[in-house]
Every structure is written in C-alpha cells, then in structure tokens.
Design a protein around this motif. Structure first.
Motif: not given
Length: 73
Positions: A26-31
């Motif tokens: 569920a994490m974004t690339l930025e995270e």
C-alpha cells in the motif's frame, strides 16, 4: 509449551507478516524512498562502514555478458 501453543504462535506471526506485506504494497513510491533514505542516513550518521567489495557486481556483469552472447547466437 504445548503443540497448540506452538501452532497459535506460528499462526500469529504469519498473520503479522501478512499485515506487514499489505502495508508494504500500500506504500507509495515516495514513502519507500523516504524509508530507504532514512536507513542510508542512519548508516552514515552512525559511521557504519560501506563494504567496498564489488565482487557481486562483477559476477552480475559477467552473467549479463554471457547471456548477451548466448542470445546473440
């Protein structure tokens, strides 16, 4: 510790692992980048030595060259 307790223990950690996998998906690339950068910064700030061994990359490059030759015929 009884067999039932061991099964419960293993199943609980399996459930924890599944939740962690869902969170990672569920994490974004930025995270992901933020976490990775935090790990790198921690290593630098604590003075951890970077392994200067390039042997793994050399093996990877050697396999890539062999694959390219094989695919070229």
């Amino acid at each position: 510790m009884e067999v039932g307790d061991i099964r419960f223990y293993k199943e609980r950690w399996k459930a924890v692992e599944e939740i962690e996998q869902q969170e990672l998906r569920a994490m974004t690339l930025e995270e992901h980048w933020r976490k990775l950068n935090a790990i790198v910064r921690f290593g630098i700030e604590t003075g951890m030595e970077q392994d200067k061994d390039n042997e793994e990359m050399e093996v990877f490059l050697r396999w890539a060259a062999l694959k390219a030759q094989y695919e070229a015929g």
